[in-house]
Design a protein around this motif. Structure first.
Motif, PDB file in Angstrom:
ATOM      1  N   ARG A  14      13.964   5.005 -10.528  1.00  8.20           N
ATOM      2  CA  ARG A  14      15.136   4.380  -9.906  1.00  8.20           C
ATOM      3  C   ARG A  14      15.182   2.873 -10.157  1.00  8.20           C
ATOM      4  NH1 ARG A  14      15.033   4.716  -3.468  1.00  8.20           N
ATOM      5  NH2 ARG A  14      16.764   3.280  -3.774  1.00  8.20           N
ATOM      6  N   GLU A  15      14.297   2.379 -11.041  1.00  9.90           N
ATOM      7  CA  GLU A  15      14.252   0.973 -11.439  1.00  9.90           C
ATOM      8  C   GLU A  15      14.056   0.047 -10.243  1.00  9.90           C
ATOM      9  OE1 GLU A  15      17.788   0.261 -13.694  1.00  9.90           O
ATOM     10  OE2 GLU A  15      17.080   1.414 -15.421  1.00  9.90           O
ATOM     11  N   ARG A  16      13.217   0.474  -9.323  1.00 11.38           N
ATOM     12  CA  ARG A  16      12.883  -0.349  -8.157  1.00 11.38           C
ATOM     13  C   ARG A  16      11.723  -1.256  -8.521  1.00 11.38           C
ATOM     14  NH1 ARG A  16      11.486   2.806  -2.778  1.00 11.38           N
ATOM     15  NH2 ARG A  16      13.660   2.411  -2.207  1.00 11.38           N
ATOM     16  N   ARG A  17      11.894  -2.563  -8.271  1.00 11.87           N
ATOM     17  CA  ARG A  17      10.889  -3.556  -8.650  1.00 11.87           C
ATOM     18  C   ARG A  17       9.928  -3.809  -7.488  1.00 11.87           C
ATOM     19  NH1 ARG A  17      11.296  -6.241 -13.095  1.00 11.87           N
ATOM     20  NH2 ARG A  17      10.340  -8.128 -12.234  1.00 11.87           N
ATOM     21  N   THR A  18       9.069  -2.824  -7.246  1.00  9.47           N
ATOM     22  CA  THR A  18       8.040  -2.999  -6.227  1.00  9.47           C
ATOM     23  C   THR A  18       6.901  -3.849  -6.789  1.00  9.47           C
ATOM     24  OG1 THR A  18       6.901  -0.981  -6.889  1.00  9.47           O
ATOM     25  CG2 THR A  18       8.609  -0.765  -5.207  1.00  9.47           C
ATOM     26  N   LEU A  19       6.069  -4.361  -5.905  1.00  6.22           N
ATOM     27  CA  LEU A  19       4.993  -5.249  -6.333  1.00  6.22           C
ATOM     28  C   LEU A  19       4.003  -4.563  -7.281  1.00  6.22           C
ATOM     29  CD1 LEU A  19       4.031  -8.135  -6.069  1.00  6.22           C
ATOM     30  CD2 LEU A  19       2.743  -7.489  -4.024  1.00  6.22           C
ATOM     31  N   PRO A  20       3.605  -3.287  -7.051  1.00 10.69           N
ATOM     32  CA  PRO A  20       2.708  -2.652  -8.020  1.00 10.69           C
ATOM     33  C   PRO A  20       3.307  -2.552  -9.419  1.00 10.69           C
ATOM     34  CG  PRO A  20       2.707  -1.440  -5.954  1.00 10.69           C
ATOM     35  CD  PRO A  20       3.806  -2.455  -5.855  1.00 10.69           C
ATOM     36  N   ILE A  21       4.613  -2.385  -9.525  1.00 11.49           N
ATOM     37  CA  ILE A  21       5.258  -2.295 -10.832  1.00 11.49           C
ATOM     38  C   ILE A  21       5.381  -3.674 -11.468  1.00 11.49           C
ATOM     39  CG2 ILE A  21       7.457  -1.765 -11.984  1.00 11.49           C
ATOM     40  CD1 ILE A  21       7.723   0.598 -10.050  1.00 11.49           C
ATOM     41  N   PHE A  81       0.822  -1.209   0.000  1.00  8.09           N
ATOM     42  CA  PHE A  81       0.000   0.000   0.000  1.00  8.09           C
ATOM     43  C   PHE A  81       0.860   1.264   0.000  1.00  8.09           C
ATOM     44  CE2 PHE A  81      -3.472  -2.813   1.221  1.00  8.09           C
ATOM     45  CZ  PHE A  81      -4.565  -2.222   0.614  1.00  8.09           C
ATOM     46  N   GLN A  82       2.045   1.204   0.626  1.00  9.26           N
ATOM     47  CA  GLN A  82       2.903   2.378   0.651  1.00  9.26           C
ATOM     48  C   GLN A  82       3.566   2.644  -0.699  1.00  9.26           C
ATOM     49  OE1 GLN A  82       6.229   2.090   3.326  1.00  9.26           O
ATOM     50  NE2 GLN A  82       7.139   0.349   2.275  1.00  9.26           N
ATOM     51  N   ASP A  83       3.591   1.630  -1.569  1.00  9.45           N
ATOM     52  CA  ASP A  83       4.238   1.781  -2.875  1.00  9.45           C
ATOM     53  C   ASP A  83       3.287   2.277  -3.956  1.00  9.45           C
ATOM     54  OD1 ASP A  83       6.688   0.793  -1.883  1.00  9.45           O
ATOM     55  OD2 ASP A  83       6.011  -1.274  -2.158  1.00  9.45           O
ATOM     56  N   MET A  84       1.990   2.278  -3.674  1.00  8.08           N
ATOM     57  CA  MET A  84       1.027   2.659  -4.711  1.00  8.08           C
ATOM     58  C   MET A  84       1.212   4.112  -5.148  1.00  8.08           C
ATOM     59  SD  MET A  84      -0.577  -0.134  -5.293  1.00  8.08           S
ATOM     60  CE  MET A  84      -1.867   0.468  -6.380  1.00  8.08           C
ATOM     61  N   GLU A  85       1.492   5.001  -4.198  1.00 12.30           N
ATOM     62  CA  GLU A  85       1.619   6.423  -4.527  1.00 12.30           C
ATOM     63  C   GLU A  85       2.995   6.775  -5.088  1.00 12.30           C
ATOM     64  OE1 GLU A  85       2.181   9.241  -1.226  1.00 12.30           O
ATOM     65  OE2 GLU A  85       1.933   7.536   0.129  1.00 12.30           O
ATOM     66  N   ASP A  86       3.968   5.868  -4.988  1.00  9.29           N
ATOM     67  CA  ASP A  86       5.352   6.163  -5.373  1.00  9.29           C
ATOM     68  C   ASP A  86       5.765   5.517  -6.686  1.00  9.29           C
ATOM     69  OD1 ASP A  86       5.702   7.662  -3.071  1.00  9.29           O
ATOM     70  OD2 ASP A  86       6.496   5.976  -1.914  1.00  9.29           O
ATOM     71  N   GLN A  87       4.817   5.059  -7.490  1.00  8.88           N
ATOM     72  CA  GLN A  87       5.167   4.274  -8.669  1.00  8.88           C
ATOM     73  C   GLN A  87       6.017   5.057  -9.678  1.00  8.88           C
ATOM     74  OE1 GLN A  87       2.030   1.535 -10.241  1.00  8.88           O
ATOM     75  NE2 GLN A  87       0.770   2.380  -8.601  1.00  8.88           N
ATOM     76  N   GLU A  88       5.751   6.334  -9.846  1.00  9.00           N
ATOM     77  CA  GLU A  88       6.528   7.124 -10.806  1.00  9.00           C
ATOM     78  C   GLU A  88       7.990   7.202 -10.383  1.00  9.00           C
ATOM     79  OE1 GLU A  88       6.743  11.642 -12.713  1.00  9.00           O
ATOM     80  OE2 GLU A  88       5.092  11.081 -11.379  1.00  9.00           O
TER      81      GLU A  88
END
Length: 324
Positions: A230-237, A218-225
């Motif tokens: 930075r090529e971070r492979r979060t779950l939303p991406i 949930f904390q990564d949803m707002e930070d997707q851009e």
């Protein structure tokens, strides 16, 4: 006095005057930790408070909880321990080039992208703070083992890249960080009375860790851009925004039911976490990306509610059938 700035070129530092400089540096420290106060300091302090009030349910004491007035100083020490460890993590994280790039997009008001502090100054402060936090935890505050474990987790997350390359490592590291903050805060609050957390408390922390592992995205949803930059492979991406929103709606409802079920609460004990979970699930499905920040804030409140559930354990209307 050397100015603190973003790069080695001239920049605006604090104006002259002791009070003005002190306020400037206090604000710089606040900006380093501001976005994590609700996600880390609040839940950890709530867990410390709940532990001290729970008596034998979560601690080794065999008596009733400590008198309310005697809790003030231990809880202040607990808050100090949480904040120092949180500042240590943020200095370690925000000094990295990839973090500076991300923060320049997602959080330009932070201390380094806003040119209040340089990465070099942040590194020097980090080295000093590590020594201070270890000494204070060993000689005065307590929770030395939790402090050392948080330092290890911080190194793995930031310097070894566990927060960037693999979303599972990122989630597990976050979960261990959350429960270590909670356990350490509780140990600091309890040590003045000669007590500590019992085995049931650590089982409950394990449940919390599982919940965080499956919901921290949930904390990564707002930070997707910024994460894409930075090529971070979060779950939303990795999964994509649409599938992630559907998954978020499911897992938040599942754990809104599972958490009060762990304590065998009655219907009223389910009402608040399930109600909040349904609200978050609905927002995940229908709200636009610009509203994800509010949804994440609701997730933080939902986590605090889960931390409070042990206080509902008892013979009142909130409780269900008791374990034999």
């Amino acid at each position: 006095m050397e100015k603190t700035c973003f790069v080695d070129t001239d920049c605006e530092g604090p104006k002259k005057g002791f009070i003005t400089q002190a306020l400037y540096h206090f604000k710089t420290v606040y900006l380093l930790t501001a976005s994590d106060l609700k996600t880390t300091l609040l839940p950890a302090s709530i867990f410390a408070l709940v532990s001290t009030l729970s008596g034998p349910l979560l601690t080794t004491t065999s008596s009733t909880p400590l008198p309310r007035l005697s809790l003030h100083f231990p809880l202040l020490k607990s808050l100090l321990w949480i904040y120092l460890n949180l500042l240590l993590f943020n200095l370690s994280n925000q000094r990295l080039p990839s973090s500076i790039l991300e923060d320049s997009i997602n959080k330009p008001w932070r201390a380094i992208p806003s040119r209040r502090l340089s990465p070099t100054s942040a590194r020097r402060l980090l080295l000093l703070l590590i020594a201070i936090v270890i000494l204070l935890s060993t000689l005065y505050l307590g929770a030395r083992n939790e402090t050392l474990f948080l330092i290890v987790l911080t190194y793995i997350y930031n310097d070894l890249g566990a927060g960037d390359e693999n979303f599972l490592l990122r989630h597990v590291n976050n979960a261990f960080g959350f429960i270590t903050f909670g356990a350490g805060a509780a140990q600091v609050a309890l040590c003045s009375s000669g007590n500590s957390l019992n085995s049931q408390a650590y089982i409950w922390l394990g449940v919390i860790a599982t919940i965080i592992t499956f919901t921290i995205q949930f904390q990564d949803m707002e930070d997707q851009e910024g994460d894409r930059k930075r090529e971070r492979r979060t779950l939303p991406i990795v999964l994509g925004d649409l599938w992630m929103r559907r998954m978020n709606a499911v897992v938040i409802i599942v754990f809104s039911i599972a958490a009060p079920a762990f304590w065998r609460l009655g219907c009223l004990g389910y009402s608040v976490p399930v109600g909040m979970g349904l609200l978050i699930a609905g927002r995940s499905l229908v709200c636009k990306p610009l509203q994800d920040k509010t949804t994440f804030q609701l997730w933080c409140l939902w986590l605090v509610i889960l931390y409070l559930l042990p206080l509902a354990k008892g013979d009142g209307a909130l409780a269900g059938p008791q374990r034999n």
